[in-house]
Design a protein around this motif. Sequence first.
Motif, PDB file in Angstrom:
ATOM      1  N   ALA A   2      36.008  42.522  31.084  1.00 46.28           N
ATOM      2  CA  ALA A   2      36.396  42.102  32.418  1.00 46.28           C
ATOM      3  C   ALA A   2      35.284  42.387  33.421  1.00 46.28           C
ATOM      4  N   LEU A   3      35.129  41.486  34.385  1.00 43.60           N
ATOM      5  CA  LEU A   3      34.202  41.716  35.477  1.00 43.60           C
ATOM      6  C   LEU A   3      34.733  42.835  36.355  1.00 43.60           C
ATOM      7  N   THR A   4      33.836  43.541  37.039  1.00 39.06           N
ATOM      8  CA  THR A   4      34.272  44.604  37.937  1.00 39.06           C
ATOM      9  C   THR A   4      33.572  44.471  39.273  1.00 39.06           C
ATOM     10  N   LYS A   5      34.163  45.074  40.286  1.00 38.60           N
ATOM     11  CA  LYS A   5      33.592  45.061  41.628  1.00 38.60           C
ATOM     12  C   LYS A   5      33.826  46.427  42.256  1.00 38.60           C
ATOM     13  N   GLU A   6      32.853  46.932  43.018  1.00 37.91           N
ATOM     14  CA  GLU A   6      33.007  48.235  43.654  1.00 37.91           C
ATOM     15  C   GLU A   6      33.888  48.121  44.896  1.00 37.91           C
ATOM     16  N   GLY A   7      34.783  49.081  45.070  1.00 40.72           N
ATOM     17  CA  GLY A   7      35.632  49.143  46.260  1.00 40.72           C
ATOM     18  C   GLY A   7      35.845  50.588  46.650  1.00 40.72           C
ATOM     19  N   ASN A   8      36.637  50.831  47.717  1.00 41.48           N
ATOM     20  CA  ASN A   8      36.893  52.193  48.177  1.00 41.48           C
ATOM     21  C   ASN A   8      37.531  53.040  47.091  1.00 41.48           C
ATOM     22  N   SER A   9      38.349  52.371  46.242  1.00 42.41           N
ATOM     23  CA  SER A   9      39.044  53.127  45.201  1.00 42.41           C
ATOM     24  C   SER A   9      38.303  53.079  43.872  1.00 42.41           C
ATOM     25  N   GLY A  10      37.009  52.785  43.921  1.00 45.10           N
ATOM     26  CA  GLY A  10      36.211  52.745  42.697  1.00 45.10           C
ATOM     27  C   GLY A  10      36.081  51.349  42.146  1.00 45.10           C
ATOM     28  N   MET A  15      39.249  40.418  36.471  1.00 45.76           N
ATOM     29  CA  MET A  15      39.358  39.377  35.469  1.00 45.76           C
ATOM     30  C   MET A  15      40.327  38.300  35.956  1.00 45.76           C
ATOM     31  N   SER A  16      41.380  38.702  36.655  1.00 39.61           N
ATOM     32  CA  SER A  16      42.357  37.760  37.186  1.00 39.61           C
ATOM     33  C   SER A  16      42.036  37.449  38.645  1.00 39.61           C
ATOM     34  N   LYS A 137      48.263  49.021  45.380  1.00 42.40           N
ATOM     35  CA  LYS A 137      47.155  48.256  44.782  1.00 42.40           C
ATOM     36  C   LYS A 137      47.089  48.465  43.278  1.00 42.40           C
ATOM     37  N   ARG A 138      47.305  49.706  42.848  1.00 42.83           N
ATOM     38  CA  ARG A 138      47.264  49.994  41.411  1.00 42.83           C
ATOM     39  C   ARG A 138      48.296  49.167  40.665  1.00 42.83           C
ATOM     40  N   ARG A 139      49.491  49.062  41.231  1.00 42.61           N
ATOM     41  CA  ARG A 139      50.556  48.315  40.572  1.00 42.61           C
ATOM     42  C   ARG A 139      50.273  46.814  40.569  1.00 42.61           C
ATOM     43  N   ILE A 140      49.680  46.314  41.639  1.00 38.27           N
ATOM     44  CA  ILE A 140      49.323  44.888  41.679  1.00 38.27           C
ATOM     45  C   ILE A 140      48.255  44.575  40.638  1.00 38.27           C
ATOM     46  N   LEU A 141      47.216  45.403  40.581  1.00 35.44           N
ATOM     47  CA  LEU A 141      46.133  45.164  39.622  1.00 35.44           C
ATOM     48  C   LEU A 141      46.603  45.367  38.185  1.00 35.44           C
ATOM     49  N   GLY A 144      47.667  42.129  36.471  1.00 40.76           N
ATOM     50  CA  GLY A 144      46.555  41.328  35.967  1.00 40.76           C
ATOM     51  C   GLY A 144      45.931  41.926  34.729  1.00 40.76           C
ATOM     52  N   ASN A 145      45.734  43.237  34.721  1.00 46.59           N
ATOM     53  CA  ASN A 145      45.128  43.895  33.568  1.00 46.59           C
ATOM     54  C   ASN A 145      46.025  43.833  32.334  1.00 46.59           C
TER      55      ASN A 145
END
Length: 546
Positions: A2-10, A15-16, A137-141, A144-145
């Motif tokens: 999966a692709l990743t992107k840096e954010g405040n929460s790491g 991927m979705s 946010k964790r639950r939303i992501l 997708g994961n």
Amino acid sequence: MALTKEGNSGKIAIMSKYIIVTGGVCSSLGKGVAASSVGSLLECCGLSVAMMKCDPYINVDAGNMSPYQHGEVYVTEDGAETDLDLGTYSRFTNVSLTKLNSVTTGKVYNEVISNERSGRYNGRTVQVIPHITDEIKRRILAVGNHTGADVVIVEIGGTVGDIELIPFLEAARQLIRELGKGNALSLYLTLVPMLFGGELKTKPTQHSVKKMQEIGIQPDILLCRSENPLDADLRKKIALFCNVEPTAVFTSVDVHSTVYELPLEFHRQGLDAKILSRLGLSDRKADLTPWENFLHKYNNPQGKVTIGLMGRQNFPDDCYKSVREAIFHAAVAGHNVELEIRRIEAESLEATDNIAQFFEGLDGLLIPDSYGQRGFLGMLAGVRYAREHKIPFLGINSGMQLMAIESARNILGWKDADSTEFVQSTSHPVISLPEEQSGLSAAGLMRLGAFTIALQSGSRLAEVYNGATQISERHRSKYAFDPRYTQDMAQCGLEISAKAQDGLVEAFEWKDHPWGVGVQFHPEFTSRPTKPHPLFKSFVAAALNK
């Protein structure tokens, strides 16, 4: 990988792609139907879709919420009790829904408080930002994961401006920024009301969108609920004041017949093409043949069937949303006929000696699940009338249990036969808690989710399922038929046609009857407009043959 992107929460997995669906001006605009229609369109474009609902109420789930206030409780395969919008997702799309797809404020705070009690925040002060928003946010992501879907559609319940909605909108703002515009978009459902004289007013939409902008979310696409389609000038005006492209303003027009028109209507306006473009997905051609075929049958019926739906006094339609839709699917897709559902209020039967008037012109009677004792005697009278007058009958959960109580009272003469849910002191507890039947303390554990069911060979139910010996269906029940009364029921012509693996009775059939079936499970939860459930399809067929 999966692709990743840096954010405040790491690092965040992207991927979705994500579509955040919100609404403003007023409640009950139809976010669930709109989100489901978008999901269906994307599936028709060959994409895999996941859907989830974020509800701002503090209840942990919908299990203890009154269906009179909040509509039916929809049960997923893994036994989650959820908002009725998840049922809409299931009917419009091919998504496989689980407990991950339903998030409430109660669940979020439960998790954060549990983490705090376990010392997982290392002594830091626990706050709405970042701890609550990070959990959202964790639950939303996680959806997708877990699913690996191309697109995850996240509906946030409530109306912009509601105080309880603030943490969810803040989490959505952070998520859109962290994922980037090519990976997430905001779809905003709003209202363009029509005043007397036919003038459409855009001011409520303008103010509502500005409220979203104050929160930090700029809608990418506006879906304007209106009685009539918006013309080009109105779309340009809305676009100008709401800071969106004119080509990003669409109409969710009031449908005059069925909500299943919406995927085709959105496609005609180019909504799917706009979403694909904004998310950087390849241009795809949507194959809407299944929806076109369904609507062709709906608009060209070859007959009519009238089904009585019995509930308590003044029961709202949303109490039995999935049941009503399942009958509709069976009538249209299964038999190409027009459906008339006639509401029968059980308490009205209790107040009259002429109950025949309620059944005149009926082709079939359905008694769905209900809780509490209100209308109990009226429902018993309905079961008896259907049995004695050979009216095709389908009972679901408590509707099935009524078949046993009615036979015990009116054929065996056990006038006190009852359910221990209502009368603990009855000498004939035909229906009781499984724990009571085993001589244990009555814990009243709810059976939730899918269970394997063995069908009796040669039964009508086995015929409905094309000769299958085992099926899997969803449940939401506490009380069950006591098997020690099996032989007594057989003497009445009420035969058991299915059992669960733990021995609990799952279905009854009237032996000398054209079509009389009661089931402990809830077949309505898996019916779709293009694939009606076989039990409802068989029930409607019997009603047409009456």
